[in-house]
Every structure is written in structure tokens, then in C-alpha cells.
Enzyme design. Structure first.
Site, short mmCIF file in Angstrom:
data_model
loop_
_atom_site.label_atom_id
_atom_site.label_comp_id
_atom_site.label_asym_id
_atom_site.label_seq_id
_atom_site.Cartn_x
_atom_site.Cartn_y
_atom_site.Cartn_z
N GLU A 199 26.00 -0.78 4.82
CA GLU A 199 25.51 -0.58 6.18
C GLU A 199 26.59 -1.07 7.14
OE1 GLU A 199 21.75 -1.71 9.05
OE2 GLU A 199 22.68 -3.25 7.83
N ASP B 21 18.65 -3.88 -2.30
CA ASP B 21 19.26 -4.29 -1.04
C ASP B 21 19.97 -5.61 -1.29
OD1 ASP B 21 19.64 -4.25 1.84
OD2 ASP B 21 17.81 -3.07 1.90
N HIS C 29 13.98 2.16 7.93
CA HIS C 29 13.03 1.18 8.46
C HIS C 29 13.48 0.54 9.77
CE1 HIS C 29 16.21 -0.93 6.49
NE2 HIS C 29 15.79 -2.07 7.01
N ASP C 30 14.66 0.90 10.26
CA ASP C 30 15.19 0.27 11.47
C ASP C 30 15.08 1.13 12.72
OD1 ASP C 30 15.87 -2.14 10.31
OD2 ASP C 30 17.89 -1.48 9.76
N ASP D 73 -0.18 -0.10 -1.97
CA ASP D 73 -0.72 -1.37 -2.46
C ASP D 73 -1.50 -1.12 -3.75
OD1 ASP D 73 -1.89 -3.81 -2.86
OD2 ASP D 73 -3.33 -3.62 -1.21
N ASP E 214 23.58 -4.85 3.11
CA ASP E 214 23.10 -5.09 4.47
C ASP E 214 24.22 -5.64 5.37
OD1 ASP E 214 20.53 -5.38 6.09
OD2 ASP E 214 21.34 -7.40 6.27
N ASN F 146 -2.68 -3.68 -5.87
CA ASN F 146 -3.65 -4.71 -6.29
C ASN F 146 -4.69 -5.05 -5.22
OD1 ASN F 146 -2.26 -6.24 -4.47
ND2 ASN F 146 -1.58 -7.81 -5.91
N ASP G 134 -4.47 -6.29 -2.17
CA ASP G 134 -4.38 -7.44 -1.25
C ASP G 134 -3.89 -7.04 0.14
OD1 ASP G 134 -1.71 -6.93 -1.66
OD2 ASP G 134 -1.19 -8.93 -2.38
N ASP H 95 3.15 -3.04 -2.96
CA ASP H 95 3.72 -3.80 -4.07
C ASP H 95 4.27 -2.87 -5.14
OD1 ASP H 95 1.47 -2.86 -5.45
OD2 ASP H 95 0.30 -4.62 -4.89
C1 NOJ Z 1 19.89 -4.51 8.74
C2 NOJ Z 1 18.55 -4.26 8.12
O1 NOJ Z 1 18.40 -2.89 7.84
C3 NOJ Z 1 17.52 -4.78 9.09
O2 NOJ Z 1 16.23 -4.39 8.77
C4 NOJ Z 1 17.67 -6.28 9.16
O3 NOJ Z 1 16.78 -6.80 10.12
C5 NOJ Z 1 19.10 -6.68 9.55
N1 NOJ Z 1 20.09 -5.93 8.85
C6 NOJ Z 1 19.33 -8.13 9.25
O4 NOJ Z 1 19.33 -8.35 7.86
#
Ligand code: NOJ
Length: 546
Positions: A254, A99, A327-328, A22, A200, A24, A26, A30
Site C-alpha cells: 500500500e 495484511d 475498506h478505506d 458471522d 500496510d 457463531n 456473536d 469470523d
Molecule cells: C491503511 C489501512 O488500509 C487502514 O485501514 C488503516 O487505518 C491504516 N493503514 C493504518 O494502519
């Protein structure tokens, strides 16, 4: 334009913007924060950045619900900061990929708002179906996130399809006008100077004609009817011919539930191949069945089988994308490694994938061995998928399952230092900081030559210095071992041997024939004990000649 396939020489770093840095104050990560960390990213040896979505969005799926494709969210710093970051990255010789989320939009996107009201030309931008006389839903498909895949819209008087959250309606890619919109988005970012896209759930964009019921799948009912659907190759080829082929860019798709044979239909290296690399999920299924939802004990053999299968089956035909975190999924040290031997197992996991053939991706925090986050209550989770997971279980059974499976486990703020809020923000962080930031953070590891961070740096530097890592043939040794992962990479000039222990005990091991003269290039312990690997020890040896 000629495709130079520059990504083959690179290592990418994935930024999940909300939790990276971050700038700034908040409390939300960012682009100003990213700008300040460009040197840090470069110091890892990474020369590409994948940004998870930065676009304006209501944020019900942390940006994967886009309300404006041609802008950058104000909370991330808007276009002005994006241009600065892009220029800053390019000035350092780094590439930037965005993305591209076009299976669905946010329901707050102007297209959807107009489609609900049947305003032309948006009327058929989404997948609408009338109410059935018997009161049943248009078909029996499940949403990946919440309940059934259909939501009734009283304004339009029809149901719309949402394969993800209710607020993520699926676009109707069969409509040529929608495909033109996608092309506009691609052009917009390429003209601005971005170098490619991570696409995605792109294999979901073509749904089976007539949207028939699904009878086979007990979970994610409907998936066989929309994953790799009937027009997928036609649409991806159209995007390539009309837009992507005019730029020397990279695309990374993906693809849930994809095996190498199917992947080759998309990524086989021909001048017109639709996609350059694929994010497959098999390497993330060494402790689960199909998805993190169905947990199993970690099996090294399953991980090795996934790696070897993709290495062998793509050899000479297509290029692998290599990863162990994003991140998944929960943090890989907590899943495949050991929190007790955190640093050791983080290094062994790094060596296990960084020397494979392909382009590695490192997810923010992976390079310091961040662990999963274990909240005290299930209502502390933010993620839309997590909130719906195992929702019918009592808290005492649900919480441990969420600790194993939740995506929020890897979405806590990046741990930069042992200062307040892990140095992530000077304000109030938008999300919980993992309590272990006082022991696990970048500042502390910068100063320790034996840290996980410095191991990543050394491994990436080696990968870049040795042609055998880019070009060598892959050969797995002892595939049946459930404690050691050993593989060779071979060219006529060089042989590389990677040995990784996944055991918390000392393990005997024998060097393969002819390798006794190999030179130890990298190891996770400061010294070498011949014939024995200590807990989670890994080593990389080089031998000249074949
Ligand atoms: C795959 C993405 O990596 C995930 O984070 C997202 O929730 C789903 N697709 C839906 O867009």
C-alpha cells in the site's frame, strides 16, 4: 526459490473480517463464517483472498492496531479456524494473503509496554523523543488520524511518534532488532502456508534522519519526511533477501501518494524486485484531491487518466494491481456511479477495471453493488479516522461531508439475504446494517441472471478465458470524453473493445474502425442497440486477428 508470479492469472477477493459473515452468532464476522462462504467466493471466479487483519488487537483501528503478530484473534475463531480456512482455500486452488501491518503496532503490544518501561532489548523499538525545554513537540508532523503525531508517555517521560491514532505507536525500523522481528513474522505466516502479504502503508516505515520539521505540506504535515524515506529500499530488500525470496510468495504494497515513476523503483520486474504490486491511490481520486477528505465532483476523465497512466507506464516493466473499492473508501457506486442507476453503473464500473491489464481485487459487497451507508448522526460512526474528520464543523455541515468521505460507508455488514440483519448474523450485529439490504443482497441476485453479481461472474470468467486480457497492450480511445470510457486490449491474435458509459442519458457512440465485425461477448443490457449506449450501459466486444 523461483518466483513464478502466479498472481498474474488471478482475481482476488478482499475480506474485511468483522463485517463479512458471522458463523457463531456473536454479531461479529469470523472465520467460521468465511469457511461457510468459500464456495461463494469461488463461484465469483476469485481465486485469491486478501484478509484485512485477523490478529489479536484492541480494535481501535479495526485490527490495524496489532497486539500479537503471530496469532489469530479469538473473536475471529483463533488459529484453529484460520488453519481450516487456509486448508479449505488451498483445497479449492485459492491463495490466501495476510495484511502485514508493521509501520506501527498497538500500544497494548508487549513490545510497546516494555519499551515504555525501558526494558531491554525493547527500549528503542519505537520512536521516542525527550521533552523540549521550550515545551514544544519534537517536530511539527501531523498524525493521519488524530491531531499531532506525538504523544507524551508519563511512564517513560518521553514523547512517542504515532503517524496514525494515539494508540498506534510507530515502530523504529532503523533498529535492526525491529527488522528481525518483522522477518520472524513473515516467516511464521509463510511457514504456516500463507501465500503472501498486503503490506500496510509500507512506504512509511523509514523516517527522515533526525525527524526534521516539514514546511511544505499544509495537510498531513510531515508526509514528505516519511513517505518513501531514506532507507525504504534497503529495508524492503532485506525482507526480500532474508525471507521472501525463499518462498514463491506475493507482496502487495500500500503506497499513498505514489505515481508510476516512483512505483517502478519498488515493483519493476527484476529477479530481486522488492515488491510485486502496488496499491496506488490515483484511481480513488476521481472525486477528490489526494484523499477522500477533499471532495470534488466525480470526473470520469480523472478516473480514465489514472487508469491509462498506470496501464501505459507499467507496460512491459511491472504489473498493475487493479481496484475500485476497499475498506478505506466509500462504496464506488455511490461515488463514481449513480445510486439511481445502481445496477447499471455497478456493471459499467466493473467492466471499466476488470478488463485492464493487471490483477483485479474485488472488495466484499462490491460484487452485488452495495451502496454507501448514510447514518442520521455523526456519532453513529465507529471509525477512528471518521470520528476525527471535520470535527470542528457543526453537525449540519459535518454529516453530509462524512456521508461523502467516511470509511464506515463501506464497512457495514455484508448483505447476504433479505432476512433479519441481512443474513450476516443470527445475533446482534456489531455495526449498523445498511437499510437497503432488502433490495440489495446476494440471495436475490443469485436468482437473477441480469444481476450485478452475475455480471461480475461473467466478466471474471471472460477475463480468465481470454489471453488478450492478461497479455494485450492497452489503448485508450476518446480520452477527452467525460461520458464514455472506451479502451482496446490488443495482441496479434485478438482485440478486445470495452465500452462503458458513465452518463445517465442515451449516448451515441461509434465503433472504432475495423471493429464492426466484433462479437459482443458481454453487455449490461439484455439486448444491443447499435450506435447508442443507454444509461450507464457497458459492452465488451472481441475481434479475432489484429
Ligand atoms: C491503511 C489501512 O488500509 C487502514 O485501514 C488503516 O487505518 C491504516 N493503514 C493504518 O494502519
Amino acid at each position: 526459490m523461483e518466483r513464478t508470479r502466479w498472481y498474474k492469472d488471478m482475481v482476488f477477493y478482499q475480506i474485511w473480517p468483522r463485517s463479512f459473515c458471522d458463523g457463531n452468532g456473536d454479531g461479529i464476522g469470523d472465520l467460521q463464517g468465511v469457511y461457510e462462504k468459500l464456495d461463494y467466493i469461488q463461484s465469483l471466479g476469485a481465486d485469491g483472498i486478501w484478509f484485512s487483519p485477523l490478529y489479536p488487537s484492541p480494535g481501535i483501528d479495526c485490527g490495524y492496531d496489532i497486539s500479537d503478530y503471530m496469532n489469530i484473534a479469538a473473536e475471529y475463531g483463533g488459529m484453529e479456524w484460520f488453519r481450516k480456512v487456509l486448508d479449505g482455500a488451498h483445497a479449492r486452488g485459492m491463495k490466501v494473503i495476510m495484511d502485514l501491518v508493521v509501520n506501527h503496532t498497538s500500544d497494548e503490544h508487549e513490545w510497546f509496554q516494555k519499551s515504555r518501561r525501558r526494558v531491554d532489548p525493547y527500549t528503542d523499538y519505537y520512536i521516542w523523543r525527550p521533552k523540549k525545554a521550550n515545551g514544544k513537540l519534537p517536530n511539527n508532523w501531523d498524525s493521519n488520524f488524530e491531531g499531532k503525531a506525538w504523544q507524551y508517555d508519563p511512564l517513560r517521560g518521553e514523547y512517542y511518534l504515532h503517524l496514525f491514532a494515539v494508540k498506534q505507536p510507530d515502530l523504529n525500523m532503523d533498529n535492526p532488532l525491529v527488522r528481525e522481528e518483522v522477518k520472524k513474522v513473515l516467516r511464521f505466516w509463510l511457514e504456516l502456508g500463507v501465500d503472501g502479504f498486503r503490506e500496510d502503508v509500507i512506504t512509511y516505515i523509514s523516517k527522515a534522519e533526525g525527524l526534521p520539521d516539514d514546511h511544505l505540506f499544509p495537510v498531513y504535515k510531515g508526509m514528505p519526511k516519511y513517505n518513501h524515506g531514506p532507507h525504504i529500499h534497503e529495508y524492503l530488500s532485506e525482507f526480500r533477501t532474508d525471507v521472501l525470496s525463499h518462498y514463491d510468495c506475493m507482496t502487495l504494497a500500500e503506497a499513498p501518494l505514489v505515481w508510476p515513476k516512483r512505483a517502478l523503483e519498488y515493483i519493476r520486474e527484476t529477479p530481486n524486485s522488492e515488491i510485486d504490486m502496488m496499491i496506488q491511490f490515483q484511481c480513488m481520486c476521481a472525486d477528490c484531491l489526494f484523499s477522500d477528505y477533499f471532495h470534488l465532483p466525480f470526473s470520469l476523465r480523472r478516473m480514465k487518466r489514472a487508469f491509462s497512466s498506470w496501464q501505459n507506464k507499467l507496460e512491459g516493466k511491472a504489473w498493475n494491481m487493479l481496484y475500485l473499492e476497499n475498506h478505506d473508501h466509500p462504496r464506488v457506486v455511490s461515488r463514481y456511479g449513480s445510486e439511481q442507476y445502481r445496477a447499471e453503473s455497478a456493471k459499467s464500473l466493473a467492466a471499466a477495471y476488470l478488463f485492464l491489464k493487471g490483477t483485479p481485487f474485488v472488495y466484499q459487497g462490491q460484487e452485488i453493488g452495495m451502496t454507501s451507508w448514510y447514518p442520521e448522526h455523526s456519532d453513529m460512526y465507529e471509525d477512528v479516522q471518521t470520528r476525527n474528520q471535520y470535527r470542528n464543523l457543526p453537525e449540519s455541515r459535518r454529516l453530509p461531508k462524512l456521508h461523502q468521505a467516511s470509511r464506515d460507508s463501506a464497512r457495514t455488514p455484508m448483505q447476504w439475504s433479505d432476512e433479519e440483519n441481512a443474513g450476516f448474523t443470527s445475533g446482534k450485529p456489531w455495526f449498523y446494517v445498511n437499510r437497503n439490504y432488502t433490495e440489495i443482497n446476494v440471495a436475490q441476485q443469485e436468482n437473477d441472471p441480469e444481476s450485478v453479481l452475475n455480471f461480475y461472474r461473467k466478466a471474471i470468467a471472460l477475463r480468465k478465458a481470454l489471453p488478450v486480457v492478461k497479455d494485450g497492450i492497452y489503448r485508450e480511445l476518446h480520452p477527452l470524453s467525460n461520458r464514455l470510457y472506451m479502451y482496446l486490449r490488443q495482441t496479434k491474435q485478438q482485440q478486445l473493445l470495452v465500452v462503458c458509459s458513465f452518463s445517465s442519458k442515451a449516448e451515441r457512440f461509434r465503433m472504432p474502425k475495423g471493429f464492426t465485425s466484433g462479437e459482443l461477448l458481454l453487455g449490461s443490457y439484455p439486448d444491443e442497440e447499435p450506435g447508442v449506449l443507454r444509461p450507464y450501459e457497458c459492452r465488451v466486444y472481441l475481434k479475432q486477428g489484429d
